[in-house]
Design an enzyme around this catalytic site. Structure first.
Site, PDB file in Angstrom:
ATOM      1  N   ASP A 270       0.717  -1.247  -0.052  1.00 17.31           N
ATOM      2  CA  ASP A 270       0.036   0.040  -0.088  1.00 17.31           C
ATOM      3  C   ASP A 270       0.845   1.339   0.142  1.00 17.31           C
ATOM      4  O   ASP A 270       1.911   1.370   0.828  1.00 17.31           O
ATOM      5  CB  ASP A 270      -0.763  -0.024   1.357  1.00 17.31           C
ATOM      6  CG  ASP A 270      -2.034  -0.672   1.205  1.00 17.31           C
ATOM      7  OD1 ASP A 270      -2.624  -0.569  -0.128  1.00 17.31           O
ATOM      8  OD2 ASP A 270      -2.779  -0.858   2.068  1.00 17.31           O
TER       9      ASP A 270
ATOM     10  N   ASP B 149     -12.781   0.316  -2.757  1.00 18.69           N
ATOM     11  CA  ASP B 149     -13.200   1.388  -1.905  1.00 18.69           C
ATOM     12  C   ASP B 149     -14.134   2.403  -2.863  1.00 18.69           C
ATOM     13  O   ASP B 149     -13.794   2.693  -3.876  1.00 18.69           O
ATOM     14  CB  ASP B 149     -12.117   2.080  -1.094  1.00 18.69           C
ATOM     15  CG  ASP B 149     -11.384   1.017  -0.119  1.00 18.69           C
ATOM     16  OD1 ASP B 149     -11.878   0.023   0.250  1.00 18.69           O
ATOM     17  OD2 ASP B 149     -10.352   1.596   0.259  1.00 18.69           O
TER      18      ASP B 149
END
Length: 456
Positions: free
Chosen positions: A162, A241
């Site tokens: 990430d 998301d």
């Protein structure tokens, strides 16, 4: 080093492991999560910038704004609530500054307001924010969350890398490298990774005699979670998301439109937390967002700054007629497309998803008409295009947004002047036989008389 994480700007992290053996237990249909969860989550509004006062204020506003009365019952904390290292005993520790009075103090106050409470975990070594994850500590952490007074657990899937941005809710210039446990450690696929915590939660409930957690799987739709999620948890994310813009909404609606059959009582496709109130959406887009999520029976978790909420957004979130479909005690199934509209049926288009949906409910047939175009449109359909409508009958029409009775529909219905990216939500109830003498004699493209003559 085996099974470590490189955390840049986060300091070191200590890994503790717990060895235990559990008898696998089916975690679904365990007395909780029959209907989609309604509540609040801190992430979309605040990211990592949370503390106990902010969470308690959100709960208090849920009461004063009428959201609790409308049916919202969970107040959930997302990532970044913990210290970066576990205690000497290996337990997750609440952040000593932002949650200085302790989690029990917070959950006691939230429970006293009449809510249930939720918290976040990760199935890897670390959370997305670099805080302790629960891999090899599933039962230990489940006990901690139960001891803290939580009722709901959102569990994320670890990822290999990430690079997070401030817009994601993390501190500026923070890079997190999360190392997935090597195959010779985990020796599991995605199902096994989530089974570890599902079994820990079931084991804990059985041993403690306390109600089970509502368990939300957050792994972004990988490995066809809609095929197996209901054996482990009560909801499962189906996409990446959400963002507060129309393109994000249509992508999620399009994907979910092909897997609506996975949703039923005790198990729900999770289309992600709501973005109403966070900018980026017109009023009509916000209505479409809420309507699609609610009628597709997704969990509805508000994610905005409630102290700054507008009357228009609050009105959308408290539409009791839409919420009643989401919380239908008799029918657990989602609405599904019966016609795609601007595209040929069964076309996947992330910008222009299916436009015409229907499904059964306790009180009639629900229709959702979604104008995916950038211009005002009239939207027409034949009633019997929906499998839930009977031929030869007429139907009363109730508009679930204007809260008005709009006469009787016979054979077809047209919604006029649907705004760009707007929505129409209808409840049709059987009102008896259609009038005699209507021509043509059948609503379908062809039918026959008793003597075999075909009318086409």
């Amino acid at each position: 080093m085996l099974g470590t994480a490189c955390l840049l700007g986060l300091g070191s992290a200590i890994l503790y492991t717990t060895s235990f053996s559990l008898t696998p237990v089916n975690a679904s249909r365990n007395g909780v999560g029959r209907l989609p969860a309604l509540g609040y989550n801190t992430w979309n509004a605040y990211g990592c910038n949370i503390d106990e006062d902010l969470v308690l204020e959100a709960a208090q506003l849920m009461v004063s704004l009428g959201l609790q009365t409308a049916g919202y019952e969970y107040v959930n904390i997302d990532d970044c609530y913990a210290e970066k290292n576990r205690s000497e005993n290996g337990d997750i520790v609440a952040n000593s500054v932002r949650f200085a009075r302790g989690m029990n103090n917070l959950t006691d106050q939230i429970h006293a307001l009449g809510f249930k409470t939720g918290i976040y975990s990760d199935s890897g070594w670390f959370t997305c924010g670099g805080y302790p994850g629960s891999f090899q500590n599933e039962l230990r952490d489940a006990r901690t969350f139960q001891d803290w007074g939580f009722d709901y657990l959102k569990r994320a899937k670890f990822h290999s890398y990430d690079h997070v941005q401030p817009s994601d809710g993390y501190p500026k210039d923070l890079t997190i490298v999360q190392v997935i446990p090597f195959d010779d450690i985990i020796r599991e696929g995605m199902i096994g990774k989530f089974t570890r915590m599902a079994d820990a939660l079931a084991h804990l409930s059985k041993k403690s005699g306390k109600p089970p957690f509502l368990f939300s799987l957050c792994q972004w739709g990988w490995e066809q979670v809609w095929l197996w999620g209901s054996t482990l948890g009560h909801s499962w994310r189906v996409t990446g998301d959400i963002s507060p813009n129309w393109d994000s909404l249509t992508l999620i609606i399009n994907f979910n439109s092909f897997i609506t059959q996975a949703t039923d009582f005790h198990g729900h496709n999770d289309m992600d937390m709501l973005q109403l109130g966070n900018g980026g959406l017109t009023f009509d887009e916000a209505k479409s967002h809420f309507t699609a999520w609610a009628l597709m029976k997704s969990p509805l978790l508000i994610g905005t700054n409630l102290s700054a909420i507008t009357p228009e957004i609050l009105e959308i979130l408290t539409n009791t007629e839409i919420l009643a479909i989401n919380q239908d005690p008799v029918v657990g199934k989602s609405i599904s497309p019966f016609r795609w509209g601007v595209n040929p049926d069964w076309t996947s288009n992330s910008s222009f998803p299916a436009q015409y949906y229907s499904g059964p409910s306790e009180n009639g047939t629900v229709f959702m008409l979604l104008n995916t175009l950038n211009e005002t449109s009239d939207m027409f359909f034949n009633l019997t295009e929906s499998p839930w409508i009977r031929a030869g009958r007429e139907y009363s029409v109730r508009d679930l947004w204007t809260h008005t009775e709009n006469g009787t529909a016979i054979r077809n219905f047209t919604a006029t002047n649907v705004p760009p990216h707007g929505v129409v939500a209808l409840l049709l109830k059987d009102a008896g036989d259609e009038p005699e003498g209507i021509f043509p004699p059948c609503a379908v493209p062809s039918c026959s008389f008793e003597n075999g003559t075909i009318f086409a």
